[in-house]
Write a protein that holds these residues in place. Structure first.
Motif, short mmCIF file in Angstrom:
data_model
loop_
_atom_site.label_atom_id
_atom_site.label_comp_id
_atom_site.label_asym_id
_atom_site.label_seq_id
_atom_site.Cartn_x
_atom_site.Cartn_y
_atom_site.Cartn_z
N ASN A 230 0.96 -1.64 0.17
CA ASN A 230 -0.30 -0.10 0.13
C ASN A 230 1.05 1.35 -0.03
O ASN A 230 2.31 1.08 0.57
N LEU A 231 0.18 2.22 0.08
CA LEU A 231 0.84 3.54 -0.34
C LEU A 231 0.10 4.40 0.89
O LEU A 231 -0.57 4.22 1.55
N VAL A 232 1.36 5.17 1.32
CA VAL A 232 0.65 6.27 2.91
C VAL A 232 1.29 7.13 2.58
O VAL A 232 2.59 7.23 1.82
N VAL A 233 0.50 8.60 3.27
CA VAL A 233 1.41 9.53 2.85
C VAL A 233 2.40 9.85 3.78
O VAL A 233 2.82 9.38 5.18
N GLY A 234 3.83 10.91 3.40
CA GLY A 234 4.42 10.80 3.83
C GLY A 234 4.86 12.16 4.43
O GLY A 234 5.85 12.39 5.78
N GLY A 235 3.85 12.95 4.08
CA GLY A 235 4.98 14.87 4.27
C GLY A 235 3.47 14.89 3.41
O GLY A 235 2.54 14.65 3.34
N PHE A 236 3.49 16.43 4.24
CA PHE A 236 2.96 17.21 3.57
C PHE A 236 3.06 18.16 1.96
O PHE A 236 4.12 17.83 1.95
N PHE A 237 2.41 18.33 0.89
CA PHE A 237 2.71 19.00 -0.53
C PHE A 237 3.69 19.46 -0.25
O PHE A 237 3.70 20.47 0.46
N LEU A 238 3.98 19.35 -1.10
CA LEU A 238 5.87 20.16 -0.92
C LEU A 238 5.65 21.33 -1.50
O LEU A 238 6.08 22.31 -1.00
N GLU A 239 4.56 22.13 -2.35
CA GLU A 239 3.54 23.26 -2.45
C GLU A 239 2.44 23.27 -1.95
O GLU A 239 1.33 22.32 -2.54
N ASN A 240 2.17 24.27 -1.12
CA ASN A 240 0.76 24.05 -0.35
C ASN A 240 -0.16 24.31 -2.23
O ASN A 240 -0.69 25.56 -2.58
N PRO A 241 -1.04 23.54 -2.04
CA PRO A 241 -2.02 23.35 -3.64
C PRO A 241 -3.36 24.46 -2.84
O PRO A 241 -4.29 24.37 -3.27
N TYR A 242 -3.20 24.91 -1.13
CA TYR A 242 -4.91 24.98 -0.56
C TYR A 242 -4.55 26.50 -0.21
O TYR A 242 -4.08 27.27 -0.28
N PRO A 243 -6.25 26.83 -0.73
CA PRO A 243 -6.18 28.37 -0.55
C PRO A 243 -7.40 28.44 1.30
O PRO A 243 -7.01 30.02 0.68
N PHE A 244 -6.87 27.98 1.09
CA PHE A 244 -7.84 28.00 2.96
C PHE A 244 -6.66 28.78 4.15
O PHE A 244 -5.51 28.31 3.63
N THR A 245 -6.98 29.66 5.02
CA THR A 245 -6.23 30.06 6.03
C THR A 245 -5.69 29.16 7.00
O THR A 245 -6.49 27.42 6.64
N GLU A 246 -5.15 29.58 7.68
CA GLU A 246 -4.42 28.58 9.27
C GLU A 246 -5.46 28.34 9.62
O GLU A 246 -5.67 27.50 10.88
N ALA A 247 -6.99 29.12 10.24
CA ALA A 247 -7.76 29.23 10.66
C ALA A 247 -8.86 28.54 10.46
O ALA A 247 -8.76 27.06 11.33
N GLU A 248 -8.99 28.16 9.03
CA GLU A 248 -9.61 27.56 8.44
C GLU A 248 -8.97 25.49 8.72
O GLU A 248 -9.83 24.99 9.69
N TRP A 249 -7.61 26.20 8.89
CA TRP A 249 -7.19 24.65 8.29
C TRP A 249 -7.34 24.18 10.42
O TRP A 249 -7.29 22.83 10.05
N GLU A 250 -7.31 24.64 10.82
CA GLU A 250 -7.51 24.75 12.86
C GLU A 250 -8.55 23.67 12.26
O GLU A 250 -8.57 22.66 13.37
N ALA A 251 -9.62 24.38 11.76
CA ALA A 251 -10.95 24.34 11.94
C ALA A 251 -11.45 22.39 11.61
O ALA A 251 -11.88 21.65 12.39
N ARG A 252 -10.29 22.74 11.09
CA ARG A 252 -11.30 20.96 9.30
C ARG A 252 -10.05 20.33 10.90
O ARG A 252 -10.20 18.79 10.55
N LYS A 253 -9.91 20.27 11.84
CA LYS A 253 -8.84 19.48 12.68
C LYS A 253 -10.11 17.87 13.80
O LYS A 253 -9.74 18.02 14.51
N GLU A 254 -10.74 19.39 14.24
CA GLU A 254 -12.02 18.70 14.81
C GLU A 254 -12.71 17.93 14.35
O GLU A 254 -13.06 17.33 13.94
#
Ligand code: FES
Length: 168
Positions: A144-168
């Motif tokens: 199988n394949l597993v994620v080794g880390g975050f994208f090398l270039e951030n492709p996401y348009p959302f902010t840090e605050a939105e990021w935190e909210a997604r962890k809930e």
């Protein structure tokens, strides 16, 4: 919520195609044909959770013969220089990029014919996209394949605050 989180280190890559959705992608079945994937992590209770709450999470996976993947691909973020993962979201206007029917092992966007070369870091080789598709570091875990880390270039348009909210 966590289904909207970007790929997280340790997530397993599973098929995104409707017919196989949620099945772990097997290394042994990969080729130079694009396979679409979602990252699958865990919810708060520890159950499997496919992160398909954000359409930007869809990934493109390829396997090429040894030596075919070259710069500017980050080889360390591939598996053995043979298997590579990218964001499948076109950097032009966000369509899902597909195989190029004319050129095996390349990608073509169905919306405005943007072309990318997954053997060369998914650099733009034709059409209007402004930049390469982001490469996602991956690792092997058995077949199988597993994620080794975050994208090398951030492709996401959302902010840090939105990021935190997604962890809930
Ligand atoms: Fe891909 Fe326009 S959205 S080329």
């Amino acid at each position: 919520t966590r289904d909207k989180m970007p790929p997280v280190e340790g997530d397993i890559l599973v098929h995104a195609a409707a017919s196989q959705e949620g099945d772990p992608i097997k290394i042994s079945e990969l080729s130079d044909q694009l396979v679409r994937a979602w990252p699958m992590g865990k919810d708060k209770e520890g159950n499997n959770l496919i992160r398909k709450g954000d359409p930007n999470n869809v990934l493109a996976i390829f396997r090429f013969p040894a030596g075919k993947i070259i710069a500017p691909t980050n080889i360390e973020a591939t598996i053995n220089g043979e298997i590579v993962a990218y964001s499948d979201v076109c950097t032009h206007a966000g369509c899902s990029v597909a195989d190029d029917d004319q050129t095996a092992g390349q990608m073509k966007c169905p919306c405005h014919s943007g072309q990318y070369d997954p053997k060369r870091g998914c650099m733009v080789v034709g059409g209007p996209p402004p930049r390469a598709l982001a490469q996602l570091p991956i690792k092997q875990q058995d077949d199988n394949l597993v994620v080794g880390g975050f994208f090398l270039e951030n492709p996401y348009p959302f902010t840090e605050a939105e990021w935190e909210a997604r962890k809930e």
